[in-house]
Design a protein around this motif. Structure first.
Motif, PDB file in Angstrom:
ATOM      1  N   PRO A 172      -3.835  -0.208  15.321  1.00  0.00           N
ATOM      2  CA  PRO A 172      -5.014  -0.900  15.859  1.00  0.00           C
ATOM      3  C   PRO A 172      -4.642  -2.067  16.771  1.00  0.00           C
ATOM      4  N   ALA A 173      -5.510  -2.323  17.716  1.00  0.00           N
ATOM      5  CA  ALA A 173      -5.277  -3.436  18.644  1.00  0.00           C
ATOM      6  C   ALA A 173      -5.750  -4.763  18.070  1.00  0.00           C
ATOM      7  N   ASP A 174      -6.767  -4.733  17.191  1.00  0.00           N
ATOM      8  CA  ASP A 174      -7.274  -5.990  16.658  1.00  0.00           C
ATOM      9  C   ASP A 174      -6.310  -6.538  15.610  1.00  0.00           C
ATOM     10  N   LEU A 175      -6.268  -7.859  15.485  1.00  0.00           N
ATOM     11  CA  LEU A 175      -5.287  -8.521  14.635  1.00  0.00           C
ATOM     12  C   LEU A 175      -5.393  -8.081  13.186  1.00  0.00           C
ATOM     13  N   ARG A 176      -6.619  -8.016  12.661  1.00  0.00           N
ATOM     14  CA  ARG A 176      -6.786  -7.668  11.254  1.00  0.00           C
ATOM     15  C   ARG A 176      -6.348  -6.237  10.969  1.00  0.00           C
ATOM     16  N   GLY A 177      -6.770  -5.317  11.819  1.00  0.00           N
ATOM     17  CA  GLY A 177      -6.387  -3.924  11.618  1.00  0.00           C
ATOM     18  C   GLY A 177      -4.896  -3.713  11.786  1.00  0.00           C
ATOM     19  N   ARG A 178      -4.321  -4.396  12.783  1.00  0.00           N
ATOM     20  CA  ARG A 178      -2.876  -4.274  13.015  1.00  0.00           C
ATOM     21  C   ARG A 178      -2.084  -4.803  11.828  1.00  0.00           C
ATOM     22  N   SER A 179      -2.486  -5.969  11.319  1.00  0.00           N
ATOM     23  CA  SER A 179      -1.749  -6.555  10.197  1.00  0.00           C
ATOM     24  C   SER A 179      -1.918  -5.709   8.940  1.00  0.00           C
ATOM     25  N   THR A 180      -3.106  -5.119   8.752  1.00  0.00           N
ATOM     26  CA  THR A 180      -3.323  -4.243   7.604  1.00  0.00           C
ATOM     27  C   THR A 180      -2.391  -3.041   7.663  1.00  0.00           C
ATOM     28  N   THR A 181      -2.289  -2.436   8.820  1.00  0.00           N
ATOM     29  CA  THR A 181      -1.413  -1.279   8.977  1.00  0.00           C
ATOM     30  C   THR A 181       0.044  -1.666   8.771  1.00  0.00           C
ATOM     31  N   ILE A 182       0.477  -2.738   9.440  1.00  0.00           N
ATOM     32  CA  ILE A 182       1.886  -3.114   9.384  1.00  0.00           C
ATOM     33  C   ILE A 182       2.288  -3.554   7.989  1.00  0.00           C
ATOM     34  N   GLN A 183       1.373  -4.200   7.244  1.00  0.00           N
ATOM     35  CA  GLN A 183       1.764  -4.622   5.896  1.00  0.00           C
ATOM     36  C   GLN A 183       2.069  -3.422   5.007  1.00  0.00           C
ATOM     37  N   TRP A 184       1.334  -2.306   5.192  1.00  0.00           N
ATOM     38  CA  TRP A 184       1.619  -1.122   4.389  1.00  0.00           C
ATOM     39  C   TRP A 184       2.859  -0.393   4.886  1.00  0.00           C
ATOM     40  N   VAL A 185       3.128  -0.467   6.188  1.00  0.00           N
ATOM     41  CA  VAL A 185       4.393   0.076   6.697  1.00  0.00           C
ATOM     42  C   VAL A 185       5.559  -0.704   6.094  1.00  0.00           C
ATOM     43  N   MET A 186       5.443  -2.046   6.061  1.00  0.00           N
ATOM     44  CA  MET A 186       6.494  -2.862   5.464  1.00  0.00           C
ATOM     45  C   MET A 186       6.635  -2.569   3.970  1.00  0.00           C
ATOM     46  N   TRP A 187       5.516  -2.318   3.311  1.00  0.00           N
ATOM     47  CA  TRP A 187       5.538  -1.944   1.890  1.00  0.00           C
ATOM     48  C   TRP A 187       6.361  -0.682   1.683  1.00  0.00           C
ATOM     49  N   GLN A 188       6.166   0.276   2.586  1.00  0.00           N
ATOM     50  CA  GLN A 188       6.923   1.518   2.477  1.00  0.00           C
ATOM     51  C   GLN A 188       8.410   1.278   2.746  1.00  0.00           C
ATOM     52  N   ILE A 189       8.699   0.459   3.752  1.00  0.00           N
ATOM     53  CA  ILE A 189      10.096   0.203   4.120  1.00  0.00           C
ATOM     54  C   ILE A 189      10.833  -0.535   3.009  1.00  0.00           C
ATOM     55  N   ALA A 190      10.222  -1.602   2.504  1.00  0.00           N
ATOM     56  CA  ALA A 190      10.909  -2.486   1.574  1.00  0.00           C
ATOM     57  C   ALA A 190      10.809  -2.033   0.128  1.00  0.00           C
ATOM     58  N   GLY A 191       9.779  -1.253  -0.211  1.00  0.00           N
ATOM     59  CA  GLY A 191       9.562  -0.889  -1.599  1.00  0.00           C
ATOM     60  C   GLY A 191       9.674   0.588  -1.865  1.00  0.00           C
ATOM     61  N   LEU A 192       8.716   1.348  -1.358  1.00  0.00           N
ATOM     62  CA  LEU A 192       8.609   2.752  -1.736  1.00  0.00           C
ATOM     63  C   LEU A 192       9.843   3.565  -1.354  1.00  0.00           C
ATOM     64  N   GLY A 193      10.251   3.470  -0.106  1.00  0.00           N
ATOM     65  CA  GLY A 193      11.399   4.254   0.348  1.00  0.00           C
ATOM     66  C   GLY A 193      12.665   3.970  -0.453  1.00  0.00           C
ATOM     67  N   PRO A 194      13.078   2.701  -0.534  1.00  0.00           N
ATOM     68  CA  PRO A 194      14.299   2.397  -1.293  1.00  0.00           C
ATOM     69  C   PRO A 194      14.204   2.759  -2.772  1.00  0.00           C
ATOM     70  N   MET A 195      13.054   2.519  -3.388  1.00  0.00           N
ATOM     71  CA  MET A 195      12.947   2.810  -4.820  1.00  0.00           C
ATOM     72  C   MET A 195      12.971   4.306  -5.092  1.00  0.00           C
ATOM     73  N   LEU A 196      12.308   5.105  -4.252  1.00  0.00           N
ATOM     74  CA  LEU A 196      12.394   6.555  -4.402  1.00  0.00           C
ATOM     75  C   LEU A 196      13.831   7.030  -4.227  1.00  0.00           C
TER      76      LEU A 196
END
Length: 202
Positions: A81-105
């Motif tokens: 998303p181009a809007d700040l809120r939507g962009r940050s919402t998306t990126i926070q879950w991408v970071m969640w996957q990078i830092a948490g889900l991927g490594p733990m799996l």
């Protein structure tokens, strides 16, 4: 044409799904990591970290699956998303996957499936962490308003295809919700991932 260096592992699969969904033309270049091709000088010039995936797009060279996904999303003007809120919402879950889900799996799969010595503490530790991540994933899927802000919806999601594409179906006790939420965020937005298999997968 964009060059996509890949193997059949989960991280390159994320990029392959994005490329197929976006319709971007690309040349798929296999890297045989079992033979050590990722350590050859030609590939190290593209990714000094000796990992797939990587892309070469004209003068731009990008490695790491999440960095590639963000680059491609900005290139095509979709899924991020181009809007700040939507962009940050998306990126926070991408970071969640990078830092948490991927490594733990990855760690759970290593200790539960591949380690020569089965260490109950390690297996239990990473299984517990996956449980916490599973609960977070369930909360994500309930937050339909956030999903709408973050991007396109996951209508018609083909669970079995996504599980196979992530190569995680062999992971002991891998919660199905975790697999689903991985696929929710792996393409830098909550985009539909149905359709024909990726052409590079054979």
């Amino acid at each position: 044409m964009l060059k996509f260096y890949y193997s059949g592992a989960p991280n390159p699969t994320k990029v392959a799904l994005f490329l197929e969904e976006s319709g971007l033309p690309y040349e798929a270049i296999p890297v045989d990591t079992r033979k050590g091709d990722q350590h050859k000088p030609d590939f190290l010039a593209i990714n000094p970290n000796a990992k797939v995936p990587a892309i070469v797009d004209g003068d731009a060279v990008v490695f790491d699956s999440s960095a590639i996904l963000i680059y491609l999303a900005e290139k095509v003007g979709r899924f991020l998303p181009a809007d700040l809120r939507g962009r940050s919402t998306t990126i926070q879950w991408v970071m969640w996957q990078i830092a948490g889900l991927g490594p733990m799996l990855g760690q759970h799969g290593h200790f539960a499936l591949y380690a020569a010595e089965k260490i109950p503490y390690a297996i239990d530790h990473y299984r517990d962490e996956l449980g916490r991540l599973r609960d977070a994933g369930k909360r994500l899927r309930r937050h339909r308003a956030d999903e709408a802000r973050a991007g396109e919806h996951l209508d018609g999601l083909d669970d079995d295809r996504l599980v196979r594409s992530q190569g995680l179906h062999q992971t002991v006790d891998a919660p199905r919700d975790i697999l689903l939420v991985t696929c929710s965020v792996l393409c830098v937005g909550l985009m539909p991932l149905t359709g024909p298999p990726c052409r590079w997968s054979g």
